[in-house]
Design a protein around this motif. Structure first.
Motif, PDB file in Angstrom:
ATOM      1  N   ARG A  46       0.857  -1.185   0.000  1.00 36.61           N
ATOM      2  CA  ARG A  46       0.000   0.000   0.000  1.00 36.61           C
ATOM      3  C   ARG A  46       0.891   1.232   0.000  1.00 36.61           C
ATOM      4  N   VAL A  47       0.775   2.049  -1.025  1.00 34.84           N
ATOM      5  CA  VAL A  47       1.647   3.210  -1.165  1.00 34.84           C
ATOM      6  C   VAL A  47       0.898   4.504  -0.887  1.00 34.84           C
ATOM      7  N   ALA A  48       1.655   5.524  -0.489  1.00 37.71           N
ATOM      8  CA  ALA A  48       1.089   6.854  -0.291  1.00 37.71           C
ATOM      9  C   ALA A  48       0.892   7.516  -1.648  1.00 37.71           C
ATOM     10  N   ALA A  49      -0.163   8.309  -1.771  1.00 38.09           N
ATOM     11  CA  ALA A  49      -0.426   9.013  -3.023  1.00 38.09           C
ATOM     12  C   ALA A  49       0.690  10.011  -3.304  1.00 38.09           C
ATOM     13  N   GLY A  50       0.968  10.218  -4.560  1.00 36.44           N
ATOM     14  CA  GLY A  50       1.984  11.180  -4.959  1.00 36.44           C
ATOM     15  C   GLY A  50       2.372  10.969  -6.403  1.00 36.44           C
ATOM     16  N   PRO A  51       3.327  11.746  -6.869  1.00 33.93           N
ATOM     17  CA  PRO A  51       3.698  11.678  -8.279  1.00 33.93           C
ATOM     18  C   PRO A  51       4.405  10.377  -8.641  1.00 33.93           C
ATOM     19  N   VAL A  52       4.165   9.917  -9.858  1.00 34.87           N
ATOM     20  CA  VAL A  52       4.850   8.774 -10.441  1.00 34.87           C
ATOM     21  C   VAL A  52       5.365   9.207 -11.809  1.00 34.87           C
ATOM     22  N   VAL A  53       6.650   9.020 -12.040  1.00 33.42           N
ATOM     23  CA  VAL A  53       7.230   9.347 -13.341  1.00 33.42           C
ATOM     24  C   VAL A  53       7.299   8.066 -14.158  1.00 33.42           C
ATOM     25  N   PHE A  54       6.722   8.089 -15.334  1.00 34.20           N
ATOM     26  CA  PHE A  54       6.767   6.958 -16.257  1.00 34.20           C
ATOM     27  C   PHE A  54       7.445   7.488 -17.512  1.00 34.20           C
ATOM     28  N   GLN A  55       8.715   7.130 -17.722  1.00 34.02           N
ATOM     29  CA  GLN A  55       9.481   7.778 -18.781  1.00 34.02           C
ATOM     30  C   GLN A  55      10.467   6.828 -19.440  1.00 34.02           C
ATOM     31  N   PRO A  56      10.217   6.424 -20.675  1.00 32.12           N
ATOM     32  CA  PRO A  56      11.250   5.699 -21.411  1.00 32.12           C
ATOM     33  C   PRO A  56      12.449   6.622 -21.682  1.00 32.12           C
ATOM     34  N   PHE A  57      13.630   6.054 -21.660  1.00 30.14           N
ATOM     35  CA  PHE A  57      14.857   6.785 -21.954  1.00 30.14           C
ATOM     36  C   PHE A  57      15.439   6.269 -23.261  1.00 30.14           C
ATOM     37  N   ALA A  58      16.261   7.056 -23.898  1.00 34.88           N
ATOM     38  CA  ALA A  58      16.948   6.623 -25.121  1.00 34.88           C
ATOM     39  C   ALA A  58      17.803   5.391 -24.808  1.00 34.88           C
ATOM     40  N   ALA A  59      17.951   4.517 -25.781  1.00 38.07           N
ATOM     41  CA  ALA A  59      18.719   3.281 -25.593  1.00 38.07           C
ATOM     42  C   ALA A  59      20.158   3.547 -25.175  1.00 38.07           C
ATOM     43  N   ASP A  60      20.707   4.691 -25.555  1.00 37.74           N
ATOM     44  CA  ASP A  60      22.103   4.995 -25.226  1.00 37.74           C
ATOM     45  C   ASP A  60      22.244   5.951 -24.034  1.00 37.74           C
ATOM     46  N   GLN A  69      18.102  -2.730 -18.455  1.00 39.17           N
ATOM     47  CA  GLN A  69      17.019  -2.177 -19.254  1.00 39.17           C
ATOM     48  C   GLN A  69      16.137  -1.231 -18.454  1.00 39.17           C
ATOM     49  N   TRP A  70      16.208  -1.289 -17.142  1.00 36.88           N
ATOM     50  CA  TRP A  70      15.332  -0.481 -16.311  1.00 36.88           C
ATOM     51  C   TRP A  70      16.044  -0.072 -15.029  1.00 36.88           C
ATOM     52  N   MET A  71      15.500   0.923 -14.358  1.00 40.91           N
ATOM     53  CA  MET A  71      15.942   1.329 -13.026  1.00 40.91           C
ATOM     54  C   MET A  71      14.688   1.651 -12.225  1.00 40.91           C
ATOM     55  N   LEU A  72      14.567   1.088 -11.063  1.00 39.41           N
ATOM     56  CA  LEU A  72      13.450   1.346 -10.172  1.00 39.41           C
ATOM     57  C   LEU A  72      13.703   2.669  -9.456  1.00 39.41           C
ATOM     58  N   ASN A  73      12.710   3.554  -9.479  1.00 38.99           N
ATOM     59  CA  ASN A  73      12.782   4.825  -8.754  1.00 38.99           C
ATOM     60  C   ASN A  73      11.743   4.756  -7.642  1.00 38.99           C
ATOM     61  N   LEU A  74      12.194   4.910  -6.395  1.00 38.65           N
ATOM     62  CA  LEU A  74      11.292   4.886  -5.253  1.00 38.65           C
ATOM     63  C   LEU A  74      11.194   6.280  -4.647  1.00 38.65           C
ATOM     64  N   ARG A  75       9.980   6.767  -4.513  1.00 41.81           N
ATOM     65  CA  ARG A  75       9.722   8.070  -3.883  1.00 41.81           C
ATOM     66  C   ARG A  75       9.814   7.872  -2.371  1.00 41.81           C
ATOM     67  N   VAL A  76      10.636   8.690  -1.710  1.00 43.71           N
ATOM     68  CA  VAL A  76      10.874   8.515  -0.276  1.00 43.71           C
ATOM     69  C   VAL A  76      10.625   9.819   0.478  1.00 43.71           C
ATOM     70  N   GLU A  77      10.468   9.669   1.770  1.00 39.57           N
ATOM     71  CA  GLU A  77      10.390  10.805   2.685  1.00 39.57           C
ATOM     72  C   GLU A  77      11.471  10.567   3.740  1.00 39.57           C
ATOM     73  N   GLY A  78      12.233  11.604   4.072  1.00 37.04           N
ATOM     74  CA  GLY A  78      13.310  11.426   5.047  1.00 37.04           C
ATOM     75  C   GLY A  78      14.507  10.714   4.453  1.00 37.04           C
ATOM     76  N   LEU A  79      14.985  11.213   3.320  1.00 36.75           N
ATOM     77  CA  LEU A  79      16.093  10.564   2.618  1.00 36.75           C
ATOM     78  C   LEU A  79      17.331  10.413   3.492  1.00 36.75           C
TER      79      LEU A  79
END
Length: 127
Positions: A46-60, A69-79
C-alpha cells in the motif's frame, strides 16, 4: 482513459524469497508494507499518493547503467535517515550534488543484492 496508475512491478530474480526480504527489510517495499496506520495486505504494498514518473529513456542513455534495461525509482520521505540506515546495513550508496535541484528534489542510488539499480527520490516539499 481508464488507467488509474501502476498496478505492479514484476521482474525475475535468482532468489525471489531473499530479494523480497531485502526490499521489505531495507526499504519497506513489498507485500505487507504500507503507510503507518494502514491495514497490512498479504499480497500488495500500500503506497502513499503522490507523483509517479513513467518515462522511457533513449537506448544509449547514461542516466543508469547500460547493462540494465530499467531502473526502479522509489519516492521517499526522510532521505537522510533512510541513507543512514542503509549505510549501517552495509549497503553502498551513490550521491552526486548535480542530481539534486530545488525543482526536482534529492536523489541517491543503491543496488539490490542482485545488482538491480534503485534510485531513491525525495521530491521537493509540496510536490
Amino acid at each position: 482513459m481508464g488507467v488509474l496508475g501502476i498496478g505492479g512491478l514484476f521482474f525475475r530474480a535468482a532468489d525471489p524469497q531473499a530479494l523480497t526480504a531485502w526490499y521489505r527489510d531495507h526499504l519497506g517495499v513489498g507485500a505487507g508494507c504500507g503507510p503507518a496506520g494502514d491495514s497490512p495486505d498479504d499480497w500488495a504494498w500500500r503506497v502513499a499518493a503522490g507523483p509517479v514518473v513513467f518515462q522511457p529513456f533513449a537506448a544509449d542513455t547514461d542516466y543508469f547503467a547500460a547493462d540494465h534495461q530499467w531502473m526502479l525509482n522509489l519516492r521517499v520521505e526522510g532521505l537522510d535517515a533512510l541513507l543512514q540506515r542503509l549505510r549501517a546495513a552495509g549497503i553502498a550508496i551513490i550521491t552526486r550534488d548535480d542530481w539534486d535541484t530545488p525543482e526536482t528534489g534529492r536523489f541517491a542510488r543503491i543496488h539490490d543484492p542482485e545488482g538491480n539499480p534503485i534510485e531513491l527520490w525525495e521530491p521537493p516539499a509540496g510536490a
